[in-house]
Design a protein around this motif. Structure first.
Motif, PDB file in Angstrom:
ATOM      1  N   THR A 173       0.855  -1.181   0.000  1.00 17.61           N
ATOM      2  CA  THR A 173       0.000   0.000   0.000  1.00 17.61           C
ATOM      3  C   THR A 173       0.894   1.235   0.000  1.00 17.61           C
ATOM      4  OG1 THR A 173      -0.076   0.240   2.413  1.00 17.61           O
ATOM      5  CG2 THR A 173      -1.763  -1.191   1.393  1.00 17.61           C
ATOM      6  N   PRO A 174       0.327   2.400  -0.277  1.00 16.77           N
ATOM      7  CA  PRO A 174       1.127   3.622  -0.165  1.00 16.77           C
ATOM      8  C   PRO A 174       1.745   3.787   1.231  1.00 16.77           C
ATOM      9  CG  PRO A 174      -0.824   4.084  -1.438  1.00 16.77           C
ATOM     10  CD  PRO A 174      -0.971   2.672  -0.898  1.00 16.77           C
ATOM     11  N   ARG A 175       1.069   3.299   2.285  1.00 18.15           N
ATOM     12  CA  ARG A 175       1.634   3.418   3.635  1.00 18.15           C
ATOM     13  C   ARG A 175       2.893   2.559   3.786  1.00 18.15           C
ATOM     14  NH1 ARG A 175      -0.806   4.908   8.224  1.00 18.15           N
ATOM     15  NH2 ARG A 175      -2.877   4.264   7.536  1.00 18.15           N
ATOM     16  N   LEU A 212       4.390   4.920  -6.048  1.00 18.64           N
ATOM     17  CA  LEU A 212       4.597   5.978  -7.042  1.00 18.64           C
ATOM     18  C   LEU A 212       5.128   5.422  -8.352  1.00 18.64           C
ATOM     19  CD1 LEU A 212       6.150   8.670  -4.681  1.00 18.64           C
ATOM     20  CD2 LEU A 212       3.843   8.700  -5.684  1.00 18.64           C
ATOM     21  N   VAL A 213       5.865   4.322  -8.299  1.00 21.14           N
ATOM     22  CA  VAL A 213       6.399   3.678  -9.503  1.00 21.14           C
ATOM     23  C   VAL A 213       5.367   2.721 -10.097  1.00 21.14           C
ATOM     24  CG1 VAL A 213       8.157   2.079 -10.366  1.00 21.14           C
ATOM     25  CG2 VAL A 213       8.799   3.921  -8.780  1.00 21.14           C
ATOM     26  N   GLN A 226      12.038  11.964  -3.388  1.00 28.52           N
ATOM     27  CA  GLN A 226      11.717  11.919  -1.962  1.00 28.52           C
ATOM     28  C   GLN A 226      10.347  11.277  -1.789  1.00 28.52           C
ATOM     29  OE1 GLN A 226      12.173  16.248  -1.372  1.00 28.52           O
ATOM     30  NE2 GLN A 226      13.546  15.711   0.315  1.00 28.52           N
ATOM     31  N   ALA A 227      10.205  10.469  -0.757  1.00 29.06           N
ATOM     32  CA  ALA A 227       8.924   9.855  -0.420  1.00 29.06           C
ATOM     33  C   ALA A 227       8.891   9.687   1.102  1.00 29.06           C
ATOM     34  CB  ALA A 227       8.759   8.501  -1.106  1.00 29.06           C
ATOM     35  N   ASP A 261      -6.506   1.597   6.228  1.00 31.16           N
ATOM     36  CA  ASP A 261      -5.975   0.401   5.558  1.00 31.16           C
ATOM     37  C   ASP A 261      -4.714   0.671   4.736  1.00 31.16           C
ATOM     38  OD1 ASP A 261      -6.944   1.699   3.290  1.00 31.16           O
ATOM     39  OD2 ASP A 261      -8.456   0.188   2.833  1.00 31.16           O
ATOM     40  N   GLY A 262      -4.218   1.919   4.758  1.00 27.56           N
ATOM     41  CA  GLY A 262      -2.976   2.243   4.073  1.00 27.56           C
ATOM     42  C   GLY A 262      -3.132   2.777   2.667  1.00 27.56           C
ATOM     43  N   ARG A 263      -4.364   2.742   2.141  1.00 26.73           N
ATOM     44  CA  ARG A 263      -4.591   3.302   0.810  1.00 26.73           C
ATOM     45  C   ARG A 263      -4.721   4.824   0.896  1.00 26.73           C
ATOM     46  NH1 ARG A 263      -9.635   0.387  -1.622  1.00 26.73           N
ATOM     47  NH2 ARG A 263     -10.360   0.689   0.517  1.00 26.73           N
TER      48      ARG A 263
END
Length: 124
Positions: free
Chosen positions: A2-4, A11-12, A71-72, A108-110
């Motif tokens: 997830t993004p989290r 991002l990729v 950066q992330a 949920d991390g989305r």
């Protein structure tokens, strides 16, 4: 994923899956974003339907995508990123965009909401 748990990976992966993949765009969108996801891109609000309307023609225009994440950052339910997305176009040429993104995550991390500022970089 997830993004989290992997913001740089999201991002990729997301642009590749959404822009070049064969999977239903709604399935790809829902994998990484909540049903009420909103993206404000350069001041323009895109809800789920407007994003899906954008993905379908993008699949016809792009033949390649590259993402370079500079950066992330993830802090609790907040995310921030700076990255470049380069699209190779079917009719020739490329478009490179520098993207600054700030977002909010769901439990949920989305992604629940994101705000982006972009600028097109000269090709070369």
């Amino acid at each position: 994923m997830t993004p989290r748990t992997d913001l740089a990976g999201y991002l990729v992966r997301y642009p590749h899956e959404a822009g070049l993949g064969d999977e239903d765009p709604a399935t790809v969108l829902d994998r990484y974003h909540t049903p009420d996801y909103e993206l404000v891109n350069d001041g323009v609000l895109l809800d789920r339907q407007r994003l899906l309307d954008h993905i379908r023609p993008a699949r016809r225009r792009a033949v390649g995508l590259r993402v370079e994440v500079q950066q992330a950052l993830v802090d609790g339910d907040q995310v921030a990123a700076r990255y470049r997305l380069t699209a190779d176009l079917r009719k020739g040429g490329t478009i490179t965009s520098e993207i600054y993104m700030f977002g909010e995550l769901a439990e949920d991390g989305r992604l629940r909401r994101a705000v982006q500022a972009t600028r097109t970089l000269p090709s070369g």
